[in-house]
Design a protein around this motif. Sequence first.
Motif, PDB file in Angstrom:
ATOM      1  N   ARG A  14       0.854  -1.184   0.000  1.00 62.53           N
ATOM      2  CA  ARG A  14       0.000   0.000   0.000  1.00 62.53           C
ATOM      3  C   ARG A  14       0.890   1.234   0.000  1.00 62.53           C
ATOM      4  O   ARG A  14       1.731   1.394   0.873  1.00 62.53           O
ATOM      5  CB  ARG A  14      -0.883   0.001   1.247  1.00 62.53           C
ATOM      6  CG  ARG A  14      -1.789   1.207   1.334  1.00 62.53           C
ATOM      7  CD  ARG A  14      -2.596   1.179   2.611  1.00 62.53           C
ATOM      8  NE  ARG A  14      -3.537   2.298   2.658  1.00 62.53           N
ATOM      9  CZ  ARG A  14      -4.271   2.585   3.719  1.00 62.53           C
ATOM     10  NH1 ARG A  14      -4.201   1.831   4.808  1.00 62.53           N
ATOM     11  NH2 ARG A  14      -5.090   3.623   3.695  1.00 62.53           N
ATOM     12  N   THR A  15       0.687   2.104  -0.997  1.00 63.87           N
ATOM     13  CA  THR A  15       1.488   3.326  -1.074  1.00 63.87           C
ATOM     14  C   THR A  15       0.654   4.585  -0.882  1.00 63.87           C
ATOM     15  O   THR A  15       1.202   5.670  -0.800  1.00 63.87           O
ATOM     16  CB  THR A  15       2.241   3.420  -2.420  1.00 63.87           C
ATOM     17  OG1 THR A  15       1.290   3.521  -3.475  1.00 63.87           O
ATOM     18  CG2 THR A  15       3.158   2.238  -2.606  1.00 63.87           C
ATOM     19  N   ASP A  16      -0.659   4.440  -0.849  1.00 62.93           N
ATOM     20  CA  ASP A  16      -1.557   5.574  -0.632  1.00 62.93           C
ATOM     21  C   ASP A  16      -2.320   5.316   0.658  1.00 62.93           C
ATOM     22  O   ASP A  16      -3.040   4.336   0.775  1.00 62.93           O
ATOM     23  CB  ASP A  16      -2.522   5.712  -1.810  1.00 62.93           C
ATOM     24  CG  ASP A  16      -3.464   6.894  -1.659  1.00 62.93           C
ATOM     25  OD1 ASP A  16      -3.913   7.176  -0.530  1.00 62.93           O
ATOM     26  OD2 ASP A  16      -3.772   7.525  -2.678  1.00 62.93           O
ATOM     27  N   VAL A  44       0.273  -8.748   2.569  1.00 61.96           N
ATOM     28  CA  VAL A  44      -0.079  -7.333   2.585  1.00 61.96           C
ATOM     29  C   VAL A  44       0.943  -6.547   3.403  1.00 61.96           C
ATOM     30  O   VAL A  44       1.269  -6.915   4.527  1.00 61.96           O
ATOM     31  CB  VAL A  44      -1.498  -7.132   3.165  1.00 61.96           C
ATOM     32  CG1 VAL A  44      -1.825  -5.649   3.295  1.00 61.96           C
ATOM     33  CG2 VAL A  44      -2.528  -7.845   2.296  1.00 61.96           C
ATOM     34  N   VAL A  45       1.446  -5.473   2.791  1.00 65.86           N
ATOM     35  CA  VAL A  45       2.364  -4.555   3.466  1.00 65.86           C
ATOM     36  C   VAL A  45       1.633  -3.220   3.581  1.00 65.86           C
ATOM     37  O   VAL A  45       1.512  -2.481   2.609  1.00 65.86           O
ATOM     38  CB  VAL A  45       3.691  -4.393   2.687  1.00 65.86           C
ATOM     39  CG1 VAL A  45       4.600  -3.400   3.399  1.00 65.86           C
ATOM     40  CG2 VAL A  45       4.373  -5.735   2.497  1.00 65.86           C
ATOM     41  N   ASP A  46       1.109  -2.959   4.777  1.00 69.34           N
ATOM     42  CA  ASP A  46       0.361  -1.735   5.046  1.00 69.34           C
ATOM     43  C   ASP A  46       1.158  -0.940   6.076  1.00 69.34           C
ATOM     44  O   ASP A  46       0.945  -1.059   7.279  1.00 69.34           O
ATOM     45  CB  ASP A  46      -1.030  -2.075   5.571  1.00 69.34           C
ATOM     46  CG  ASP A  46      -1.886  -0.849   5.814  1.00 69.34           C
ATOM     47  OD1 ASP A  46      -1.448   0.276   5.490  1.00 69.34           O
ATOM     48  OD2 ASP A  46      -3.004  -1.013   6.343  1.00 69.34           O
ATOM     49  N   ASP A  47       2.102  -0.160   5.590  1.00 65.27           N
ATOM     50  CA  ASP A  47       3.031   0.565   6.445  1.00 65.27           C
ATOM     51  C   ASP A  47       3.248   1.945   5.841  1.00 65.27           C
ATOM     52  O   ASP A  47       3.617   2.065   4.665  1.00 65.27           O
ATOM     53  CB  ASP A  47       4.356  -0.209   6.515  1.00 65.27           C
ATOM     54  CG  ASP A  47       5.334   0.362   7.523  1.00 65.27           C
ATOM     55  OD1 ASP A  47       5.335   1.593   7.750  1.00 65.27           O
ATOM     56  OD2 ASP A  47       6.126  -0.426   8.064  1.00 65.27           O
ATOM     57  N   VAL A  48       3.042   2.999   6.634  1.00 60.48           N
ATOM     58  CA  VAL A  48       3.215   4.356   6.123  1.00 60.48           C
ATOM     59  C   VAL A  48       4.635   4.625   5.640  1.00 60.48           C
ATOM     60  O   VAL A  48       4.867   5.591   4.909  1.00 60.48           O
ATOM     61  CB  VAL A  48       2.790   5.420   7.169  1.00 60.48           C
ATOM     62  CG1 VAL A  48       1.292   5.350   7.425  1.00 60.48           C
ATOM     63  CG2 VAL A  48       3.575   5.285   8.441  1.00 60.48           C
ATOM     64  N   ALA A  49       5.574   3.781   5.995  1.00 64.96           N
ATOM     65  CA  ALA A  49       6.943   3.941   5.493  1.00 64.96           C
ATOM     66  C   ALA A  49       6.989   3.830   3.975  1.00 64.96           C
ATOM     67  O   ALA A  49       7.926   4.317   3.344  1.00 64.96           O
ATOM     68  CB  ALA A  49       7.872   2.899   6.120  1.00 64.96           C
ATOM     69  N   TYR A  50       5.980   3.201   3.373  1.00 65.64           N
ATOM     70  CA  TYR A  50       5.935   3.049   1.914  1.00 65.64           C
ATOM     71  C   TYR A  50       4.978   4.031   1.253  1.00 65.64           C
ATOM     72  O   TYR A  50       4.688   3.902   0.065  1.00 65.64           O
ATOM     73  CB  TYR A  50       5.570   1.612   1.547  1.00 65.64           C
ATOM     74  CG  TYR A  50       6.612   0.653   2.051  1.00 65.64           C
ATOM     75  CD1 TYR A  50       7.839   0.553   1.422  1.00 65.64           C
ATOM     76  CD2 TYR A  50       6.385  -0.110   3.190  1.00 65.64           C
ATOM     77  CE1 TYR A  50       8.818  -0.298   1.903  1.00 65.64           C
ATOM     78  CE2 TYR A  50       7.361  -0.965   3.675  1.00 65.64           C
ATOM     79  CZ  TYR A  50       8.570  -1.053   3.035  1.00 65.64           C
ATOM     80  OH  TYR A  50       9.532  -1.887   3.511  1.00 65.64           O
ATOM     81  N   SER A  51       4.498   5.007   1.993  1.00 66.72           N
ATOM     82  CA  SER A  51       3.635   6.031   1.398  1.00 66.72           C
ATOM     83  C   SER A  51       4.379   6.712   0.258  1.00 66.72           C
ATOM     84  O   SER A  51       5.566   7.016   0.367  1.00 66.72           O
ATOM     85  CB  SER A  51       3.241   7.080   2.440  1.00 66.72           C
ATOM     86  OG  SER A  51       2.365   6.533   3.380  1.00 66.72           O
TER      87      SER A  51
END
Length: 151
Positions: A14-16, A44-51
């Motif tokens: 997840r990037t957004d 699933v990678v749901d981490d704000v580090a990948y925003s």
Amino acid sequence: MKNLPDTDETLLIRTDHSDQAAWQALLTAVTTPNKNGFLANVHVVDDVAYSDLTTEQAVSVARARGDLLIVADTTALTGPEMPLLAVLPFHEDEDDDYDEDEDEDEETKQEHGELRVIAAELWSIENNISLANMDWEDFVNAADEGVFRGF
């Protein structure tokens, strides 16, 4: 960039992070088996580090992993069909993807494939590419305006 999980599953990054409801709807679409029971095998990678991970960064991550990578970006979270970005690095031994007689030099040779896939059909690309049942080109050729919606 933070290290990604070490897993045999295809990463769905997840990037957004702007719309939690849209993200939940996308996750529901991806994690619901189709009418024949097929389901994408994703981690699933749901981490704000990948925003705001850029396409170039996603390609770099995919190339480093050597595997299919799925990106849930703004387009995926705002489009009615939830068109995820699938990225696949091409390997040196995939000579079928290239014609040696072409005038293309090494610097312009594409090193990865990108294709949008609607969330409901992610299972098809993920299962078949991960198991080497089908080639990337099969999905590219079946895409309509750069989006794979199924066969």
